[in-house]
Design a protein around this motif. Structure first.
Motif, PDB file in Angstrom:
ATOM      1  N   SER A 186       0.850  -1.196   0.000  1.00 33.58           N
ATOM      2  CA  SER A 186       0.000   0.000   0.000  1.00 33.58           C
ATOM      3  C   SER A 186       0.884   1.244   0.000  1.00 33.58           C
ATOM      4  CB  SER A 186      -0.874   0.027   1.256  1.00 33.58           C
ATOM      5  OG  SER A 186      -1.649  -1.135   1.349  1.00 33.58           O
ATOM      6  N   THR A 187       0.297   2.334  -0.472  1.00 32.49           N
ATOM      7  CA  THR A 187       0.984   3.617  -0.367  1.00 32.49           C
ATOM      8  C   THR A 187       1.079   3.999   1.109  1.00 32.49           C
ATOM      9  OG1 THR A 187       0.112   4.293  -2.501  1.00 32.49           O
ATOM     10  CG2 THR A 187       0.879   6.050  -1.040  1.00 32.49           C
ATOM     11  N   VAL A 188       2.205   4.587   1.481  1.00 29.80           N
ATOM     12  CA  VAL A 188       2.375   5.030   2.863  1.00 29.80           C
ATOM     13  C   VAL A 188       2.152   6.532   2.918  1.00 29.80           C
ATOM     14  CG1 VAL A 188       4.019   5.252   4.759  1.00 29.80           C
ATOM     15  CG2 VAL A 188       3.939   3.157   3.402  1.00 29.80           C
ATOM     16  N   ARG A 266      -6.328 -13.647   9.507  1.00 31.79           N
ATOM     17  CA  ARG A 266      -6.309 -14.120   8.121  1.00 31.79           C
ATOM     18  C   ARG A 266      -4.951 -14.710   7.745  1.00 31.79           C
ATOM     19  NH1 ARG A 266      -5.878  -8.331   7.036  1.00 31.79           N
ATOM     20  NH2 ARG A 266      -3.798  -7.930   6.221  1.00 31.79           N
ATOM     21  N   TYR A 269      -4.886 -18.253   8.656  1.00 33.87           N
ATOM     22  CA  TYR A 269      -5.576 -19.035   7.628  1.00 33.87           C
ATOM     23  C   TYR A 269      -4.644 -19.296   6.450  1.00 33.87           C
ATOM     24  CZ  TYR A 269     -10.117 -17.877   9.797  1.00 33.87           C
ATOM     25  OH  TYR A 269     -11.188 -17.738  10.632  1.00 33.87           O
ATOM     26  N   ALA A 270      -3.956 -18.226   6.042  1.00 36.08           N
ATOM     27  CA  ALA A 270      -3.064 -18.362   4.888  1.00 36.08           C
ATOM     28  C   ALA A 270      -1.945 -19.362   5.196  1.00 36.08           C
ATOM     29  CB  ALA A 270      -2.479 -17.005   4.519  1.00 36.08           C
ATOM     30  N   SER A 273      -3.182 -22.894   4.973  1.00 38.57           N
ATOM     31  CA  SER A 273      -3.369 -23.360   3.596  1.00 38.57           C
ATOM     32  C   SER A 273      -2.028 -23.646   2.926  1.00 38.57           C
ATOM     33  CB  SER A 273      -4.143 -22.322   2.779  1.00 38.57           C
ATOM     34  OG  SER A 273      -5.418 -22.133   3.315  1.00 38.57           O
ATOM     35  N   ILE A 274      -1.044 -22.797   3.187  1.00 43.11           N
ATOM     36  CA  ILE A 274       0.268 -23.001   2.573  1.00 43.11           C
ATOM     37  C   ILE A 274       0.872 -24.314   3.065  1.00 43.11           C
ATOM     38  CG2 ILE A 274       2.651 -22.146   2.532  1.00 43.11           C
ATOM     39  CD1 ILE A 274       1.408 -19.278   2.555  1.00 43.11           C
TER      40      ILE A 274
ATOM     41  N   ARG B  57       1.737  -9.896  -9.356  1.00 41.99           N
ATOM     42  CA  ARG B  57       2.364 -10.279  -8.085  1.00 41.99           C
ATOM     43  C   ARG B  57       1.848 -11.609  -7.561  1.00 41.99           C
ATOM     44  NH1 ARG B  57       2.349  -4.754  -4.598  1.00 41.99           N
ATOM     45  NH2 ARG B  57       0.404  -4.473  -5.724  1.00 41.99           N
ATOM     46  N   ARG B 157     -10.520  -6.125  -2.815  1.00 44.77           N
ATOM     47  CA  ARG B 157     -10.726  -5.979  -1.360  1.00 44.77           C
ATOM     48  C   ARG B 157     -12.167  -6.389  -1.080  1.00 44.77           C
ATOM     49  NH1 ARG B 157      -6.534  -2.169   0.939  1.00 44.77           N
ATOM     50  NH2 ARG B 157      -5.521  -1.179  -0.826  1.00 44.77           N
ATOM     51  N   ALA B 208      -0.596   3.112   6.487  1.00 47.10           N
ATOM     52  CA  ALA B 208      -0.823   2.551   5.155  1.00 47.10           C
ATOM     53  C   ALA B 208      -2.142   3.120   4.638  1.00 47.10           C
ATOM     54  CB  ALA B 208      -0.897   1.032   5.235  1.00 47.10           C
ATOM     55  N   GLU B 210      -5.261   2.722   2.571  1.00 47.48           N
ATOM     56  CA  GLU B 210      -5.999   1.587   2.017  1.00 47.48           C
ATOM     57  C   GLU B 210      -7.210   2.099   1.243  1.00 47.48           C
ATOM     58  OE1 GLU B 210      -4.672  -1.327   2.418  1.00 47.48           O
ATOM     59  OE2 GLU B 210      -3.299  -1.026   4.081  1.00 47.48           O
ATOM     60  N   PRO B 257      -9.121  -4.371   9.978  1.00 50.52           N
ATOM     61  CA  PRO B 257      -8.165  -5.239   9.286  1.00 50.52           C
ATOM     62  C   PRO B 257      -8.765  -5.898   8.040  1.00 50.52           C
ATOM     63  CG  PRO B 257      -8.238  -5.764  11.641  1.00 50.52           C
ATOM     64  CD  PRO B 257      -9.346  -4.797  11.372  1.00 50.52           C
ATOM     65  N   TRP B 260      -7.902  -5.380   3.904  1.00 53.09           N
ATOM     66  CA  TRP B 260      -6.654  -5.701   3.199  1.00 53.09           C
ATOM     67  C   TRP B 260      -6.907  -6.098   1.756  1.00 53.09           C
ATOM     68  CZ3 TRP B 260      -8.997 -10.325   3.739  1.00 53.09           C
ATOM     69  CH2 TRP B 260      -8.478 -11.431   3.107  1.00 53.09           C
ATOM     70  N   LYS B 261      -5.869  -5.903   0.952  1.00 49.33           N
ATOM     71  CA  LYS B 261      -5.940  -6.115  -0.492  1.00 49.33           C
ATOM     72  C   LYS B 261      -5.404  -7.493  -0.834  1.00 49.33           C
ATOM     73  CE  LYS B 261      -3.045  -3.382  -2.768  1.00 49.33           C
ATOM     74  NZ  LYS B 261      -2.482  -2.296  -3.575  1.00 49.33           N
ATOM     75  N   THR B 263      -3.327  -9.625  -2.663  1.00 50.42           N
ATOM     76  CA  THR B 263      -2.157  -9.293  -3.465  1.00 50.42           C
ATOM     77  C   THR B 263      -1.389 -10.543  -3.866  1.00 50.42           C
ATOM     78  OG1 THR B 263      -1.965  -7.272  -2.161  1.00 50.42           O
ATOM     79  CG2 THR B 263      -0.079  -7.856  -3.534  1.00 50.42           C
ATOM     80  N   TYR B 264      -1.170 -11.405  -2.883  1.00 47.39           N
ATOM     81  CA  TYR B 264      -0.398 -12.614  -3.137  1.00 47.39           C
ATOM     82  C   TYR B 264      -1.300 -13.846  -3.056  1.00 47.39           C
ATOM     83  CZ  TYR B 264       3.463  -9.450  -2.343  1.00 47.39           C
ATOM     84  OH  TYR B 264       4.322  -8.395  -2.432  1.00 47.39           O
ATOM     85  N   LYS B 265      -0.718 -14.956  -3.478  1.00 43.90           N
ATOM     86  CA  LYS B 265      -1.487 -16.206  -3.456  1.00 43.90           C
ATOM     87  C   LYS B 265      -1.968 -16.526  -2.052  1.00 43.90           C
ATOM     88  CE  LYS B 265      -1.353 -20.730  -5.589  1.00 43.90           C
ATOM     89  NZ  LYS B 265      -0.511 -21.885  -5.905  1.00 43.90           N
ATOM     90  N   ARG B 266      -1.161 -16.214  -1.049  1.00 43.71           N
ATOM     91  CA  ARG B 266      -1.566 -16.497   0.324  1.00 43.71           C
ATOM     92  C   ARG B 266      -2.830 -15.720   0.696  1.00 43.71           C
ATOM     93  NH1 ARG B 266       2.941 -12.859   1.528  1.00 43.71           N
ATOM     94  NH2 ARG B 266       2.062 -10.945   2.386  1.00 43.71           N
ATOM     95  N   TYR B 269      -5.776 -17.675  -0.283  1.00 41.45           N
ATOM     96  CA  TYR B 269      -6.023 -18.711   0.731  1.00 41.45           C
ATOM     97  C   TYR B 269      -6.787 -18.119   1.917  1.00 41.45           C
ATOM     98  CZ  TYR B 269      -2.448 -21.721  -1.469  1.00 41.45           C
ATOM     99  OH  TYR B 269      -1.721 -22.508  -2.304  1.00 41.45           O
ATOM    100  N   ALA B 270      -6.316 -16.946   2.348  1.00 40.67           N
ATOM    101  CA  ALA B 270      -6.954 -16.318   3.508  1.00 40.67           C
ATOM    102  C   ALA B 270      -8.401 -15.963   3.190  1.00 40.67           C
ATOM    103  CB  ALA B 270      -6.164 -15.073   3.908  1.00 40.67           C
TER     104      ALA B 270
END
Lengths: 416, 416
Positions: A186-188, A266, A269-270, A273-274, B57, B157, B208, B210, B257, B260-261, B263-266, B269-270
């Motif tokens: 994300s942009t900060v 979350r 959870y990830a 799954s991994i 990504r 999201r 961050a 969002e 929380p 969140w976006k 972004t990744y494969k994980r 899963y989440a």
């Protein structure tokens, strides 16, 4: 310094221990480890894991490092990721007094090696400092030695790979400090006092500082000894301490997405799954034939490689492949195919089963072993082969008690 | 501006539509919506969703917004999250030409409402700009109206809640711009040209940025019209454009929380685990008795509340609870308990089944309905009750064809 030789298991045996490293990393690791053979000693490396956090962001009462992932505490996966790296000699874990017994129980239950526990401080920095102090004190009774390089990692980043550990350790040796970074997701932004946007940061010119980080022990220990109470209370960034108190500019190492920190529910959870995917997708094929031999066993191997993500192959008789196999077991592969081309008995399968039993891999999840036998009906009388194969039933019954599921597979084919 | 009344379904009916909002938000929303009754019009709100990304990504060939989560594309969950907010009138999705047909198929299959599709640009900013243009053009044939406030959200999201949408919309109305923020998970650093640490940022004084963000339409449209090609090519932050080109300082709103976006494969899963948990943990109890009545049905309700995380209760005959029920169905509750206290027939259960069939909720996952009936053995002859209950078998067979699983439960008890 440099009191001990690096890594109890010996750094001069890079072969099978480097599985899973990519080309460049393998070369770097080999170079790193071969310093010993060149007459210089390879740097001794230890790791410090602050694990005193309360995990309040998770929204669960259990501190996140102790949260179960597939019934096993998260920190146990992280310890496993570190302890399978042979050149990390000691792993110092900082745990709060109230969780000390829990932690001891985890070390015992999952048979973690090279672990020392110290009491955590009230902040992350204080916990790390306690870990460093334990490594610095060269007391006669202590089994810890002051390392040349120390890796600092988080208990809640379970998927750290050897390659990034190696990269930060090598960079720390050269630059004094090094840390893994990732692009920002994300942009900060910087808020003003009234809760409005003051300015946003250029995303491309900033990075997220992740773990692991590594330091020359003297640099980071000095930094912690020098730093203020304010730093110890409110700071979080070790690289910053090295910069501020030792003028050491850390080398930044691009990390993989795996380095992410388990922060929210979350993320658990990830992680689950991994891990599930790894267990189900990872398979090890053992074959009692040379790698360049053409055989129906090779066809099987090729087919499995097409179907599954992570196929590891180790060839040659098990007595030769033993070291490879140890490493594969250490990496928690739960699925094995034992392809018997040369023999028609179960000697190889039995050796594999023995190795698995010794490893205690099956404590938590069942291990699946498929013993594959080929029958060229022109060469071997069917009855004779079948007789052998019936033995597998007995084996299967025996090993099932130890959570190992053994299946026999007979492939009946004409050689042409 | 202010061409259309807000939300086709009418803003003057806040009751059942505000379920799930917490106290403060409910009050704010009520105030927002009651502007209509005070003679002023509530501001009209639309949403723009840039969905033109390639998802590089993620490491998978499918753009992440189209990745399946429990066999349903991710973007469909996000659209659902937006469309269940009645005061968002239009939802404009920017999709690349090559994915336009895919997107149309998703809208049709999952019966999304109030969606308009526009062609995405080659960057995120260009996609958003295209969405805004579509809203700005008040053409006679266009069903889109220029809104007073526009919400910009990400297609990836999916878990955005009404409360944060409301907060940013209200703040945007007041400040011209607003955006959701979250604490930083990792320290942010600035690297030097040689790949070393230049400095690290104070974590507590940064956030961050969002999504969602919201703007007065005129502010953000003006900003996009003014901004440079460089901004459109390389920028990502809408708040920054409003600041730079319209001197509008965005109000920052603390988000949950959930924002969140993916972004990744994980993250996929989440998302999958979160959705699974929601489906399995969310239950709706319908009871044909008044809320203040003491009854064994209430005991059942209390018990279920102890066992499950998300229990929604709607009381009174279904003809009165209809609007509540529509909202609950819209929020994708898959488990229903229909408690029949007043009657001994299946009229209420049948009404529920009809509502479920009409909603098409069961297209993707089976819906479970438990029809509970009480039998006070002193009052009702057993045979008579049983006779009624046998009908449930017929119902069950019928609705199973439409993926609704119906069970009957008879509770046999003495009234004292």
């Amino acid at each position: 310094m440099e009191l001990g030789p690096p890594g109890g298991a010996g750094p001069a045996e890079p072969g099978p221990r480097l599985r899973g490293l990519r080309g460049d990393d393998r070369a770097a690791s080999a170079a790193w480890l071969s310093e010993a053979s060149a007459g210089r000693r390879a740097p001794s490396v230890a790791a410090v894991l602050p694990a005193g956090g309360s995990g309040e962001r998770m929204g669960v009462p259990t501190p996140k490092q102790f949260c179960p992932v597939l019934e096993r505490p998260l920190i146990s996966y992280t310890l496993q990721a570190l302890e399978r790296v042979c050149w990390i000699k000691d792993i110092v874990v900082a745990v709060t007094g109230e969780n000390m017994e829990v932690m001891k129980g985890i070390v015992q239950r999952y048979q973690h090696k090279r672990i020392s526990l110290v009491e955590a401080g009230v902040t992350r920095h204080r916990s790390i400092f306690n870990g460093l102090k334990a490594l610095a004190e060269d007391q006669p009774n202590s089994k810890l030695c002051r390392p040349e390089v120390v890796i600092i990692h988080d208990a809640v980043r379970p998927f750290v790979e050897e390659d990034v550990l190696l990269k930060v350790a090598i960079a720390a040796k050269e630059h004094g400090a090094a840390g893994a970074i990732r692009p920002l997701v994300s942009t900060v932004i910087s808020p003003s006092a009234d809760g409005c946007l003051d300015h946003s940061l250029e995303r491309t010119s900033h990075r997220a500082s992740e773990m692991p980080q590594a330091f020359l022990f003297d640099v980071i220990y000095e930094a912690y000894q020098q730093c203020s109470d304010y730093d110890l209370e409110f700071g979080t960034e070790c690289l910053q301490l090295a910069l501020k108190y030792c003028h050491t500019k850390a080398k930044l190492v691009e990390g993989s997405p795996d380095l992410w920190k388990v922060t929210y529910k979350r993320d658990l959870y990830a992680a689950e799954s991994i891990i599930k995917e790894r267990i189900s997708q990872q398979i090890c094929i053992l074959m009692d034939a040379k790698e360049d031999e053409e055989h129906v066993g090779r066809c099987l191997e090729e087919m499995l490689k097409k179907e599954l993500n992570h196929v590891k192959v180790t060839s040659g008789a098990l007595c030769h492949a033993g070291r490879d196999l140890q490493q594969i077991i250490l990496e928690q592969c739960y699925n094995f195919v034992c392809v018997n081309v040369m023999t028609s008995d179960f000697e190889e399968t039995r050796k594999l089963l023995n190795a698995l039993e010794e490893s205690n891999l099956s404590i938590l999840y069942p291990v699946v072993v498929i013993s594959v036998h080929f029958l060229d009906y022109k060469l071997v009388p069917f009855g004779q082969k079948m007789e052998h194969l019936m033995q597998i039933k007995e084996f299967a019954k025996e090993v099932k008690k130890r959570n190992i599921l053994l299946c026999g597979l007979l492939i009946y084919y004409p050689q042409e």
